[in-house]
Design an enzyme around this catalytic site. Sequence first.
Site, mmCIF file in Angstrom:
data_model
loop_
_atom_site.group_PDB
_atom_site.id
_atom_site.type_symbol
_atom_site.label_atom_id
_atom_site.label_comp_id
_atom_site.label_asym_id
_atom_site.label_seq_id
_atom_site.Cartn_x
_atom_site.Cartn_y
_atom_site.Cartn_z
ATOM 1 C CG HIS A 121 -1.963 1.067 1.154
ATOM 2 N ND1 HIS A 121 -1.698 2.360 1.518
ATOM 3 C CD2 HIS A 121 -3.239 1.041 0.720
ATOM 4 C CE1 HIS A 121 -2.791 3.088 1.321
ATOM 5 N NE2 HIS A 121 -3.742 2.318 0.838
ATOM 6 C CD GLU B 191 -5.552 1.251 -2.865
ATOM 7 O OE1 GLU B 191 -6.668 0.853 -2.591
ATOM 8 O OE2 GLU B 191 -4.741 1.647 -2.010
ATOM 9 N N GLY C 93 -7.241 8.851 0.531
ATOM 10 C CA GLY C 93 -7.319 9.503 1.842
ATOM 11 C C GLY C 93 -7.952 10.887 1.822
ATOM 12 C CB SER D 239 -11.347 9.245 -3.078
ATOM 13 O OG SER D 239 -10.428 9.903 -2.235
HETATM 14 P P1 13P Z 1 -9.762 5.881 0.818
HETATM 15 O O1 13P Z 1 -10.950 5.154 0.195
HETATM 16 O O2 13P Z 1 -10.055 6.332 2.205
HETATM 17 O O3 13P Z 1 -9.263 6.964 -0.074
HETATM 18 O O4 13P Z 1 -8.603 4.807 0.966
HETATM 19 C C1 13P Z 1 -8.318 3.970 -0.093
HETATM 20 C C2 13P Z 1 -7.299 2.999 0.296
HETATM 21 O O5 13P Z 1 -6.180 3.354 0.628
HETATM 22 C C3 13P Z 1 -7.680 1.573 0.269
HETATM 23 O O6 13P Z 1 -6.563 0.778 0.444
#
Ligand code: 13P
Length: 262
Positions: free
Chosen positions: A96, A168, A174, A215
């Site tokens: 991640h 991602e 975030g 998001s």
């Molecule tokens: P958010 O959906 O809060 O942006 O986070 C995504 C994420 O990092 C999933 O691993």
Amino acid sequence: MKKIWLGSSWKMNKTATEVAEFNQQIQNALSEVPQSLQTFLIPPFPYVQSVAESVTQHGTRVGVQNICWAEAGAFTGEISASMAKDIGASIVEIGHSERRAMFNETDHSVNKKVLASLNLGLTPLICVGDTFDEKQWDVSRESIVRQVKIALFDVSIDQIENVIIAYEPVWAIGENGIPASAIEAEEGLSAIKHALVTKYGAELANKIVLLYGGSVHPDNAQELIQQPSIDGLFVGRSAWEASGFAKLISLVKPYCESKEEQ
Ligand code: 13P
């Protein structure tokens, strides 16, 4: 037929009481999930076992957010793939962007963790993403394909079907993230798909599950899930509450059948 996937990592959130509440509140929604929808939850380590005991009866899979690449030994503070398996995890999230940015995770360590997971029959959920700078410089494609290629180095043909890749974008994740448009998400995942087809051929590449994360929320989930290269959604904030996860389940459910027909 390929399933649609919907899951959430809780990152470093929730107390034991909140986890117990979640476990209770999510039961109804999970009991109505069709076979064609694969749900998964990735809690912090201490809660993996209780979540697994509560949700695997519904077919929901449970994962851990990291493992050590070594099997056992003098690695203070680390947790091995077999320990993760022992407490009910079948998925290991690897690479991640928060781990890459803050905890020295590198493409090389991601690859070692992918191999350690696969060797124990666990499913690595490999996260790759481009940074905001890389997006500006127009090298997103190169960056994510590079991350994928290194992550999959030495993965055998027999094991590749058991791999999940999540695109991602770092800029989309975030509180301060700018949600990727469905077009941007599709572009990233089709670049990954293209690289996989080149390496493994279309038949095998099509078996690899491709997720989008960053998001995801109720307003964009349906548009995202309809993109041809997106097999599922990997959600943070919007799925942390049981009601949020249940809402997303209900939003993607109608697309399970249409995806099956593709
Ligand atoms: P958010 O959906 O809060 O942006 O986070 C995504 C994420 O990092 C999933 O691993």
